[in-house]
Motif scaffolding. Sequence first.
Motif, PDB file in Angstrom:
ATOM      1  N   GLN A  23      -0.773 -74.340   9.484  1.00 56.39           N
ATOM      2  CA  GLN A  23      -0.594 -75.457  10.399  1.00 56.39           C
ATOM      3  C   GLN A  23       0.189 -75.025  11.636  1.00 56.39           C
ATOM      4  OE1 GLN A  23       1.327 -78.046   7.604  1.00 56.39           O
ATOM      5  NE2 GLN A  23      -0.474 -79.355   7.383  1.00 56.39           N
ATOM      6  N   GLU A  24       1.231 -74.207  11.451  1.00 55.84           N
ATOM      7  CA  GLU A  24       2.023 -73.742  12.582  1.00 55.84           C
ATOM      8  C   GLU A  24       1.173 -72.884  13.503  1.00 55.84           C
ATOM      9  OE1 GLU A  24       5.619 -70.710  13.329  1.00 55.84           O
ATOM     10  OE2 GLU A  24       5.966 -72.180  11.760  1.00 55.84           O
ATOM     11  N   LEU A  27      -1.347 -74.370  16.160  1.00 57.18           N
ATOM     12  CA  LEU A  27      -0.830 -74.980  17.372  1.00 57.18           C
ATOM     13  C   LEU A  27      -1.033 -74.119  18.612  1.00 57.18           C
ATOM     14  CD1 LEU A  27       2.539 -76.364  15.953  1.00 57.18           C
ATOM     15  CD2 LEU A  27       0.400 -77.612  16.291  1.00 57.18           C
ATOM     16  N   CYS A  28      -1.338 -72.846  18.474  1.00 54.24           N
ATOM     17  CA  CYS A  28      -1.512 -71.976  19.634  1.00 54.24           C
ATOM     18  C   CYS A  28      -2.838 -72.263  20.334  1.00 54.24           C
ATOM     19  CB  CYS A  28      -1.440 -70.514  19.222  1.00 54.24           C
ATOM     20  SG  CYS A  28       0.255 -69.946  19.012  1.00 54.24           S
ATOM     21  N   SER A 122      -7.073 -68.408  14.508  1.00 56.68           N
ATOM     22  CA  SER A 122      -6.110 -69.494  14.426  1.00 56.68           C
ATOM     23  C   SER A 122      -4.664 -69.000  14.494  1.00 56.68           C
ATOM     24  CB  SER A 122      -6.324 -70.305  13.150  1.00 56.68           C
ATOM     25  OG  SER A 122      -6.109 -69.487  12.020  1.00 56.68           O
ATOM     26  N   CYS A 155       0.583 -65.974  16.721  1.00 57.54           N
ATOM     27  CA  CYS A 155       1.028 -67.324  17.058  1.00 57.54           C
ATOM     28  C   CYS A 155       2.423 -67.522  16.462  1.00 57.54           C
ATOM     29  CB  CYS A 155       0.046 -68.345  16.498  1.00 57.54           C
ATOM     30  SG  CYS A 155       0.446 -70.031  16.967  1.00 57.54           S
ATOM     31  N   GLY A 158       3.983 -71.955  18.058  1.00 54.75           N
ATOM     32  CA  GLY A 158       3.071 -72.644  18.974  1.00 54.75           C
ATOM     33  C   GLY A 158       2.742 -71.894  20.250  1.00 54.75           C
TER      34      GLY A 158
END
Length: 187
Positions: A23-24, A27-28, A122, A155, A158
Amino acid sequence: MKYSKFIFAALTVGSFATPTFAQEQALCPQEGPDAPLALHEEWIMEGWERHEGDPTFVFSEEMAKFYDLENPQGVFWDNFAPGNTQLFTNASTYGANWEAHVNASRSIRHGMTDAHHAVVGSGTASSVIGFVGRIEPLDGEVVAFDTRSQLGWACVGGTWKIKHELNYAWIVEEDSIEPILGKRLQP
Protein backbone atom coordinates in the motif's frame (compact mmCIF):
# COMPACT_ATOMS: atom_id res chain seq x y z
CA MET A 1 -7.06 -23.70 17.45
CA LYS A 2 -7.36 -21.03 20.16
CA TYR A 3 -3.94 -19.65 19.21
CA SER A 4 -4.70 -19.54 15.49
CA LYS A 5 -7.83 -17.39 16.11
CA PHE A 6 -5.76 -15.02 18.23
CA ILE A 7 -3.04 -14.75 15.55
CA PHE A 8 -5.65 -14.23 12.82
CA ALA A 9 -7.33 -11.47 14.88
CA ALA A 10 -4.01 -9.75 15.62
CA LEU A 11 -2.99 -9.84 11.95
CA THR A 12 -6.37 -8.52 10.85
CA VAL A 13 -6.32 -5.60 13.31
CA GLY A 14 -2.67 -4.87 12.51
CA SER A 15 -3.35 -4.70 8.79
CA PHE A 16 -5.75 -1.80 9.34
CA ALA A 17 -3.51 0.03 11.81
CA THR A 18 -0.57 0.62 9.47
CA PRO A 19 -0.30 0.58 5.70
CA THR A 20 1.17 -2.55 4.24
CA PHE A 21 4.41 -2.42 2.29
CA ALA A 22 2.47 -2.73 -0.99
CA GLN A 23 0.00 0.00 0.00
CA GLU A 24 2.83 2.41 0.83
CA GLN A 25 4.60 1.69 -2.46
CA ALA A 26 1.45 2.18 -4.50
CA LEU A 27 1.48 5.86 -3.51
CA CYS A 28 4.39 6.69 -5.85
CA PRO A 29 3.39 8.36 -9.13
CA GLN A 30 3.41 6.15 -12.20
CA GLU A 31 3.32 9.08 -14.66
CA GLY A 32 3.87 12.82 -14.72
CA PRO A 33 6.50 15.14 -13.24
CA ASP A 34 7.06 13.01 -10.12
CA ALA A 35 7.45 9.70 -11.97
CA PRO A 36 10.93 8.19 -12.49
CA LEU A 37 11.64 9.30 -16.08
CA ALA A 38 10.75 12.95 -15.38
CA LEU A 39 12.69 12.83 -12.10
CA HIS A 40 15.71 11.36 -13.91
CA GLU A 41 15.75 14.31 -16.31
CA GLU A 42 15.26 16.80 -13.45
CA TRP A 43 18.08 15.05 -11.53
CA ILE A 44 20.58 15.86 -14.27
CA MET A 45 19.18 19.12 -15.68
CA GLU A 46 18.59 20.82 -12.33
CA GLY A 47 20.31 18.76 -9.64
CA TRP A 48 23.79 18.56 -11.18
CA GLU A 49 23.76 21.85 -13.11
CA ARG A 50 26.03 24.65 -11.93
CA HIS A 51 26.21 28.26 -13.05
CA GLU A 52 28.82 30.86 -12.21
CA GLY A 53 27.92 32.52 -8.93
CA ASP A 54 25.86 29.60 -7.59
CA PRO A 55 26.23 28.97 -3.84
CA THR A 56 28.46 26.17 -2.61
CA PHE A 57 27.16 22.77 -3.69
CA VAL A 58 26.27 20.58 -0.70
CA PHE A 59 24.99 17.21 -1.88
CA SER A 60 22.71 16.56 1.09
CA GLU A 61 20.93 19.88 0.49
CA GLU A 62 20.82 19.95 -3.31
CA MET A 63 20.01 16.29 -3.96
CA ALA A 64 17.81 15.19 -1.03
CA LYS A 65 14.80 15.13 -3.36
CA PHE A 66 16.37 12.32 -5.39
CA TYR A 67 18.24 10.18 -2.86
CA ASP A 68 17.05 8.41 0.30
CA LEU A 69 19.47 10.06 2.70
CA GLU A 70 17.66 8.56 5.72
CA ASN A 71 18.51 5.07 4.47
CA PRO A 72 21.35 5.72 1.98
CA GLN A 73 22.38 2.12 1.25
CA GLY A 74 22.40 1.21 -2.44
CA VAL A 75 24.74 0.77 -5.38
CA PHE A 76 26.13 3.90 -7.05
CA TRP A 77 28.66 3.55 -9.88
CA ASP A 78 30.08 6.23 -12.16
CA ASN A 79 33.18 5.91 -14.30
CA PHE A 80 33.61 9.72 -14.10
CA ALA A 81 33.54 9.78 -10.29
CA PRO A 82 36.36 11.91 -8.91
CA GLY A 83 39.11 10.17 -6.99
CA ASN A 84 40.10 6.54 -7.07
CA THR A 85 36.66 5.04 -6.42
CA GLN A 86 33.92 4.50 -8.96
CA LEU A 87 31.67 2.25 -6.86
CA PHE A 88 29.88 3.35 -3.69
CA THR A 89 27.33 1.57 -1.50
CA ASN A 90 26.10 4.68 0.32
CA ALA A 91 24.39 7.64 -1.40
CA SER A 92 25.70 10.14 1.15
CA THR A 93 29.31 9.02 0.65
CA TYR A 94 28.84 8.97 -3.12
CA GLY A 95 27.41 12.49 -3.14
CA ALA A 96 30.01 13.94 -0.79
CA ASN A 97 32.66 12.56 -3.14
CA TRP A 98 31.37 14.93 -5.86
CA GLU A 99 31.20 18.13 -3.78
CA ALA A 100 34.80 19.34 -4.27
CA HIS A 101 34.63 18.61 -8.00
CA VAL A 102 31.33 20.47 -8.47
CA ASN A 103 32.50 23.40 -6.36
CA ALA A 104 35.73 23.63 -8.38
CA SER A 105 33.66 24.25 -11.52
CA ARG A 106 32.67 27.62 -12.93
CA SER A 107 29.80 25.93 -14.73
CA ILE A 108 28.39 22.48 -15.42
CA ARG A 109 25.83 22.30 -18.20
CA HIS A 110 23.86 19.38 -19.60
CA GLY A 111 21.54 18.54 -22.47
CA MET A 112 19.32 15.55 -23.08
CA THR A 113 19.84 13.21 -26.01
CA ASP A 114 17.11 11.00 -27.41
CA ALA A 115 17.92 7.90 -25.34
CA HIS A 116 15.26 7.68 -22.63
CA HIS A 117 12.95 4.99 -21.27
CA ALA A 118 11.43 3.86 -17.98
CA VAL A 119 9.83 0.72 -16.59
CA VAL A 120 7.69 1.59 -13.59
CA GLY A 121 6.24 -0.92 -11.15
CA SER A 122 4.27 -0.37 -7.99
CA GLY A 123 7.32 -0.13 -5.71
CA THR A 124 10.38 -0.14 -7.95
CA ALA A 125 11.28 1.44 -11.24
CA SER A 126 14.18 1.75 -13.64
CA SER A 127 14.87 4.69 -15.93
CA VAL A 128 17.47 5.21 -18.62
CA ILE A 129 18.50 8.50 -20.21
CA GLY A 130 21.23 9.80 -22.43
CA PHE A 131 22.75 13.20 -21.87
CA VAL A 132 25.75 15.29 -22.75
CA GLY A 133 27.63 17.64 -20.49
CA ARG A 134 30.18 20.41 -20.43
CA ILE A 135 32.28 21.11 -17.34
CA GLU A 136 34.15 24.39 -17.18
CA PRO A 137 36.51 24.19 -14.22
CA LEU A 138 37.71 27.29 -12.36
CA ASP A 139 41.22 26.19 -13.35
CA GLY A 140 41.95 23.98 -16.32
CA GLU A 141 40.42 23.00 -19.63
CA VAL A 142 36.77 22.46 -20.48
CA VAL A 143 35.66 18.81 -20.45
CA ALA A 144 32.87 17.73 -22.80
CA PHE A 145 31.27 14.30 -22.44
CA ASP A 146 28.44 12.04 -23.55
CA THR A 147 26.73 9.77 -21.02
CA ARG A 148 24.24 6.95 -20.60
CA SER A 149 22.63 6.82 -17.18
CA GLN A 150 20.47 4.13 -15.57
CA LEU A 151 18.78 4.77 -12.23
CA GLY A 152 16.99 2.20 -10.09
CA TRP A 153 14.23 3.76 -7.99
CA ALA A 154 12.43 2.63 -4.83
CA CYS A 155 9.15 4.05 -3.60
CA VAL A 156 9.92 5.53 -0.18
CA GLY A 157 7.16 7.28 1.72
CA GLY A 158 5.23 8.08 -1.46
CA THR A 159 8.18 9.47 -3.45
CA TRP A 160 10.71 7.85 -5.76
CA LYS A 161 14.29 7.69 -4.43
CA ILE A 162 17.44 6.56 -6.24
CA LYS A 163 18.82 3.31 -4.82
CA HIS A 164 20.87 2.19 -7.80
CA GLU A 165 22.89 4.34 -10.16
CA LEU A 166 24.99 3.39 -13.16
CA ASN A 167 26.53 6.20 -15.22
CA TYR A 168 28.96 5.68 -18.07
CA ALA A 169 30.51 8.72 -19.75
CA TRP A 170 33.12 9.28 -22.43
CA ILE A 171 34.99 12.38 -23.61
CA VAL A 172 33.78 14.04 -26.83
CA GLU A 173 34.66 17.15 -28.82
CA GLU A 174 33.09 20.23 -27.24
CA ASP A 175 31.64 21.54 -30.51
CA SER A 176 29.82 18.22 -31.09
CA ILE A 177 27.58 18.76 -28.06
CA GLU A 178 27.16 22.54 -28.09
CA PRO A 179 23.80 22.44 -29.97
CA ILE A 180 22.42 19.93 -27.42
CA LEU A 181 23.32 21.80 -24.20
CA GLY A 182 20.19 22.99 -22.44
CA LYS A 183 17.91 20.68 -24.47
CA ARG A 184 15.22 18.91 -22.48
CA LEU A 185 12.97 15.98 -23.37
CA GLN A 186 10.16 16.61 -20.86
CA PRO A 187 7.90 19.63 -21.52
